[in-house]
Write an enzyme that holds these catalytic residues in place. Structure first.
Site, mmCIF file in Angstrom:
data_model
loop_
_atom_site.group_PDB
_atom_site.id
_atom_site.type_symbol
_atom_site.label_atom_id
_atom_site.label_comp_id
_atom_site.label_asym_id
_atom_site.label_seq_id
_atom_site.Cartn_x
_atom_site.Cartn_y
_atom_site.Cartn_z
ATOM 1 C CG HIS A 138 -0.520 -3.558 5.107
ATOM 2 N ND1 HIS A 138 -1.483 -2.913 5.850
ATOM 3 C CD2 HIS A 138 0.303 -2.592 4.626
ATOM 4 C CE1 HIS A 138 -1.261 -1.607 5.810
ATOM 5 N NE2 HIS A 138 -0.176 -1.386 5.091
ATOM 6 C CG HIS A 147 -1.635 2.742 5.277
ATOM 7 N ND1 HIS A 147 -2.048 2.863 3.974
ATOM 8 C CD2 HIS A 147 -0.536 1.953 5.260
ATOM 9 C CE1 HIS A 147 -1.226 2.186 3.187
ATOM 10 N NE2 HIS A 147 -0.304 1.619 3.945
#
Length: 355
Positions: A55, A217
């Site tokens: 991320h 995700h």
């Protein structure tokens, strides 16, 4: 799978090694893995966060003066472990305690709670504040409640500045909680992404399909629709933010003074005409910044129709999902306190101004 990696099992360690070499004003630790400011936060409340890798720049890219004192990176899309958080806190914390900012994903919440218990046993004062600003849903298979998205960035920035102003731990917790309740986010995926360990897309999208309300995700969103124009997609995301009703949920925080977890109820805000806000148009990793500016232009127009004035903005990649194409929108209502702390100087690998 085409990625600039060596061995899939070494991805996180090698990327952390490169981060440390590129930014000599932060320290990278490998066993267990965490990133910290040089010298720690001994004279102030330490601000710590973390989550799965993949991320970036969240969270390691936000370690530095005026933001995080430490960040704990898990493996790709995997929560960091309690021993990482414990080691990070022991490295940076002084007598004024630790604020842990936790995105609302089940693994993150549980592991940060375990770390808080371990640190409590060592006599370190703790507060865990959960960020749950995703308006796409209230519950999913991956969270107990709404997921944590872009408001995390504003919480880390504002709380990092507050710590340097001398806020105590109770004040820090109240501030972080307020920022969370003032923020709302919503995302969209145009493509899937591929984790190095799996070597195949996390989910399948048709050539003419997009997923509204996707998680970082690759968790399912609220609907899958045919591809639309940038303006139409922005309208859909912004409508979810502006039409979201005030959401009340239970809050559980570690209270060092009481030596126990304390439950309460909190309710977030709805946006009203006359509000001022910080806006984030965040890329998911595979979307050109030029396209994000097209989205921002429409978001500013929509906010204006609602009487909400965007007074600060971030446009770019701040919370990514590897190479996923798509974006997320975040609006955080500001008051004088939040704006003052947001504008305070910051110097991190991914965010820098006033220095």
């Amino acid at each position: 799978m085409k990625k600039l990696i060596n061995k899939a099992d070494d991805v996180t360690a090698e990327q952390l090694h490169g981060l440390g070499l590129a930014h000599l004003d932060i320290e990278v630790h490998h066993d267990p893995a965490f990133v910290s400011v040089v010298g720690g936060a001994k004279d102030r409340v330490a601000v710590i966060s973390g989550g799965g890798s993949g991320h970036e720049p969240l969270h390691g890219g936000f370690v530095g003066m005026g933001m995080l004192d430490a960040a704990c990176p898990g493996q790709v899309f995997t929560s960091p472990t309690p021993d990482q958080m414990y080691a990070a806190a022991k490295e940076v914390a002084g007598e004024k305690g630790v604020l842990q900012i936790v995105k609302n994903y089940t693994g993150d919440v549980l592991n940060f709670q375990m770390a808080a218990d371990m640190l409590r046993d060592d006599g370190i004062s703790m507060r865990n504040i959960i960020i749950d600003d995703d308006v796409a849903l209230k519950d999913s298979l991956y969270t107990a409640g709404r997921r944590g998205l872009g408001t995390t960035i504003i919480a880390e920035k504002v709380c990092g500045a507050a710590a340097r102003e001398g806020y105590d731990l109770d004040q820090m917790a109240a501030l972080c909680r307020k920022v969370n309740l003032y923020g709302k986010s919503m995302g969209v995926a145009l493509t899937s992404c591929t984790t190095p360990q799996n070597g195949k897309p996390s989910f399948e999208l048709g050539a003419d399909e997009i997923e509204i309300g996707i998680g970082i995700h690759g968790e399912p969103g609220v609907e899958r629709i045919k591809i639309k124009t940038a303006d139409e997609v922005t309208e859909i995301l912004a409508d979810h933010i502006f039409e979201d009703e005030a959401y009340t949920r239970k809050l559980s925080e570690w209270d060092s003074a009481k030596g126990d977890w304390v439950d309460s109820e909190v309710t977030d805000i709805t946006f009203s005409s006359g509000d001022e806000a910080i806006a984030i148009v965040n890329g998911m990793g595979g979307t050109p910044v030029s396209e994000l500016y097209t989205v921002y232009a429409k978001l500013a127009e929509i906010a204006g129709r609602h009487g909400v004035k965007i007074i600060r903005n971030l446009v770019g990649n701040y919370i990514t999902s590897l190479e996923m194409a798509g974006c997320s929108l975040t609006l955080v209502k500001v008051d004088d306190e939040i704006l003052r702390l947001y504008d305070a100087p910051v110097n991190t690998p991914a965010l820098r101004w006033g220095v």
